[in-house]
Design a protein around this motif. Structure first.
Motif, short mmCIF file in Angstrom:
data_model
loop_
_atom_site.label_atom_id
_atom_site.label_comp_id
_atom_site.label_asym_id
_atom_site.label_seq_id
_atom_site.Cartn_x
_atom_site.Cartn_y
_atom_site.Cartn_z
N GLY A 48 0.79 -1.23 0.00
CA GLY A 48 0.00 0.00 0.00
C GLY A 48 0.82 1.27 0.00
N SER A 49 2.15 1.15 -0.08
CA SER A 49 3.03 2.33 -0.02
C SER A 49 3.01 3.10 -1.34
N ALA A 50 3.58 4.30 -1.32
CA ALA A 50 3.68 5.11 -2.53
C ALA A 50 4.52 4.40 -3.58
N PHE A 51 5.54 3.66 -3.15
CA PHE A 51 6.39 2.94 -4.10
C PHE A 51 5.58 1.86 -4.82
N GLU A 52 4.77 1.12 -4.09
CA GLU A 52 3.95 0.09 -4.72
C GLU A 52 2.95 0.72 -5.69
N LYS A 53 2.38 1.85 -5.34
CA LYS A 53 1.45 2.53 -6.24
C LYS A 53 2.15 2.97 -7.52
N ASN A 54 3.40 3.41 -7.40
CA ASN A 54 4.16 3.83 -8.57
C ASN A 54 4.52 2.65 -9.47
N ILE A 55 4.82 1.49 -8.86
CA ILE A 55 5.05 0.28 -9.65
C ILE A 55 3.81 -0.05 -10.47
N ASN A 56 2.65 -0.02 -9.82
CA ASN A 56 1.40 -0.35 -10.52
C ASN A 56 1.11 0.65 -11.63
N LEU A 57 1.42 1.93 -11.38
CA LEU A 57 1.25 2.95 -12.42
C LEU A 57 2.16 2.68 -13.60
N ALA A 58 3.41 2.31 -13.32
CA ALA A 58 4.37 2.03 -14.39
C ALA A 58 3.91 0.85 -15.24
N ILE A 59 3.41 -0.18 -14.58
CA ILE A 59 2.93 -1.36 -15.31
C ILE A 59 1.75 -1.01 -16.20
N ARG A 60 0.83 -0.23 -15.66
CA ARG A 60 -0.36 0.14 -16.45
C ARG A 60 -0.04 1.12 -17.57
N SER A 61 1.11 1.79 -17.47
CA SER A 61 1.46 2.80 -18.47
C SER A 61 1.99 2.20 -19.77
N SER A 62 2.32 0.91 -19.76
CA SER A 62 2.78 0.28 -20.99
C SER A 62 1.63 0.25 -21.99
N ASP A 63 1.87 0.79 -23.19
CA ASP A 63 0.81 0.81 -24.19
C ASP A 63 1.17 -0.04 -25.39
N SER A 64 0.28 -0.13 -26.33
CA SER A 64 0.46 -1.00 -27.48
C SER A 64 1.69 -0.62 -28.29
N ASN A 65 2.01 0.68 -28.38
CA ASN A 65 3.17 1.11 -29.15
C ASN A 65 4.45 0.55 -28.55
N ASN A 66 4.52 0.51 -27.21
CA ASN A 66 5.70 -0.06 -26.56
C ASN A 66 5.88 -1.52 -26.98
N PHE A 67 4.81 -2.28 -26.93
CA PHE A 67 4.90 -3.70 -27.24
C PHE A 67 5.18 -3.94 -28.71
N LEU A 68 4.64 -3.11 -29.59
CA LEU A 68 4.93 -3.24 -31.02
C LEU A 68 6.40 -2.96 -31.30
N ASN A 69 6.99 -2.07 -30.51
CA ASN A 69 8.40 -1.72 -30.66
C ASN A 69 9.30 -2.69 -29.89
N GLY A 70 8.70 -3.47 -28.99
CA GLY A 70 9.45 -4.47 -28.25
C GLY A 70 10.23 -3.94 -27.07
N PHE A 71 10.04 -2.67 -26.73
CA PHE A 71 10.85 -2.07 -25.66
C PHE A 71 10.04 -1.02 -24.92
N GLY A 72 10.20 -1.00 -23.60
CA GLY A 72 9.58 0.04 -22.79
C GLY A 72 10.50 0.49 -21.68
N TYR A 73 10.53 1.79 -21.44
CA TYR A 73 11.29 2.34 -20.31
C TYR A 73 10.40 3.41 -19.68
N ILE A 74 9.88 3.11 -18.50
CA ILE A 74 8.83 3.93 -17.90
C ILE A 74 9.27 4.41 -16.53
N GLU A 75 9.09 5.68 -16.26
CA GLU A 75 9.45 6.30 -14.98
C GLU A 75 8.19 6.83 -14.32
#
Length: 255
Positions: A48-75
């Motif tokens: 429930g920490s802010a760090f865990e919330k940021n991990i979940n945000l980073a995971i959800r931020s991956s979009d189709s363009n990232n996967f089509l390009n095969g690479f993602g780097y999210i902050e």
């Protein structure tokens, strides 16, 4: 070989090699787990920490363009709870295959490294890293491991010479500044070569945050592990987080 991992136990190598069935179809349908590392120096986060919330945000931020390009780097987030999520899929495993591999990686990292702020996992078709450290366009010289076939070729000297030449040829192709797609460096190349009576299939790849010069430097670094990993072996690979290579005496990539 980095001291962070040490040698992969021989039984683990043999077990992994059982996945490497010499059938293009079966290999395309598998995405074997290879290795992981829980980084304990970056600490743990609380539920429930802010760090865990940021991990979940980073995971959800991956979009189709990232996967089509095969690479993602999210902050996501601000210090001291900033999270960096990086993933790189194998050059023949973009799109839906990339998404499913990354999803599996994230799920397994949560299971294998519960609440670690830093962790890396490798599969046949992708790697996933969660960290507190911004490593964009920086070569990771700390995290690496290798796998090799326990069986040797008949003419080790010829094989090693020709295999090394093929890896250099693929490196030149992968780091060619004209090798671009969608205005991004591809940093990936695959090919095959006849050596004696056998055909060897190989690939090299860097993560797409690197530029061609740093990618070439990363290849130079991991190729130094060839003698330790792959001396006369019928198949082998060295995997880091910034670059990797693999070769086999059978096709293991999609066309």
């Amino acid at each position: 070989m980095s001291s962070n991992f040490g040698l992969v136990p021989i039984m683990a190598v043999v077990a992994i090699q059982l996945f490497l069935i010499p059938s293009v179809l079966s290999l395309n349908l598998t995405n074997a787990y290879l290795h992981h590392k829980c980084n304990n120096t970056q600490g743990k986060y609380s539920k429930g920490s802010a760090f865990e919330k940021n991990i979940n945000l980073a995971i959800r931020s991956s979009d189709s363009n990232n996967f089509l390009n095969g690479f993602g780097y999210i902050e996501k987030g601000e210090d001291p709870n900033k999270v960096f999520l990086m993933y790189q899929c194998r050059g023949d495993s973009y799109g839906s295959k990339c998404r499913s591999c990354v999803d599996a990686g994230v799920s397994e990292l949560r299971r294998r490294c519960p609440r670690n702020k830093g962790a890396i996992i490798w599969y046949d078709q992708c790697l996933v890293e969660i960290t507190t450290i911004n490593s964009f366009n920086k070569i990771d010289y700390e995290n690496d491991f290798y796998l090799s076939n326990p069986n040797n070729v008949s003419d080790k000297e010829l094989f090693n010479k020709e295999m090394s030449a093929l890896l250099v040829e693929l490196t030149d192709k992968a780091t060619d500044k004209n090798n671009m797609k969608n205005n991004k460096f591809v940093l990936y190349a695959a090919g095959d070569k006849r050596i004696g009576t056998k055909t060897v299939y190989a690939m090299v790849q860097c993560t797409k945050d690197l530029v061609t010069t740093s990618c070439a430097a990363c290849f130079e670094w991991i190729f130094k592990m060839f003698s330790e990993c792959c001396d006369g072996k019928r198949g082998g690979r060295v995997l880091g987080t910034s670059c990797n290579f693999r070769y086999e005496l059978y096709p293991f990539l999609r066309n």
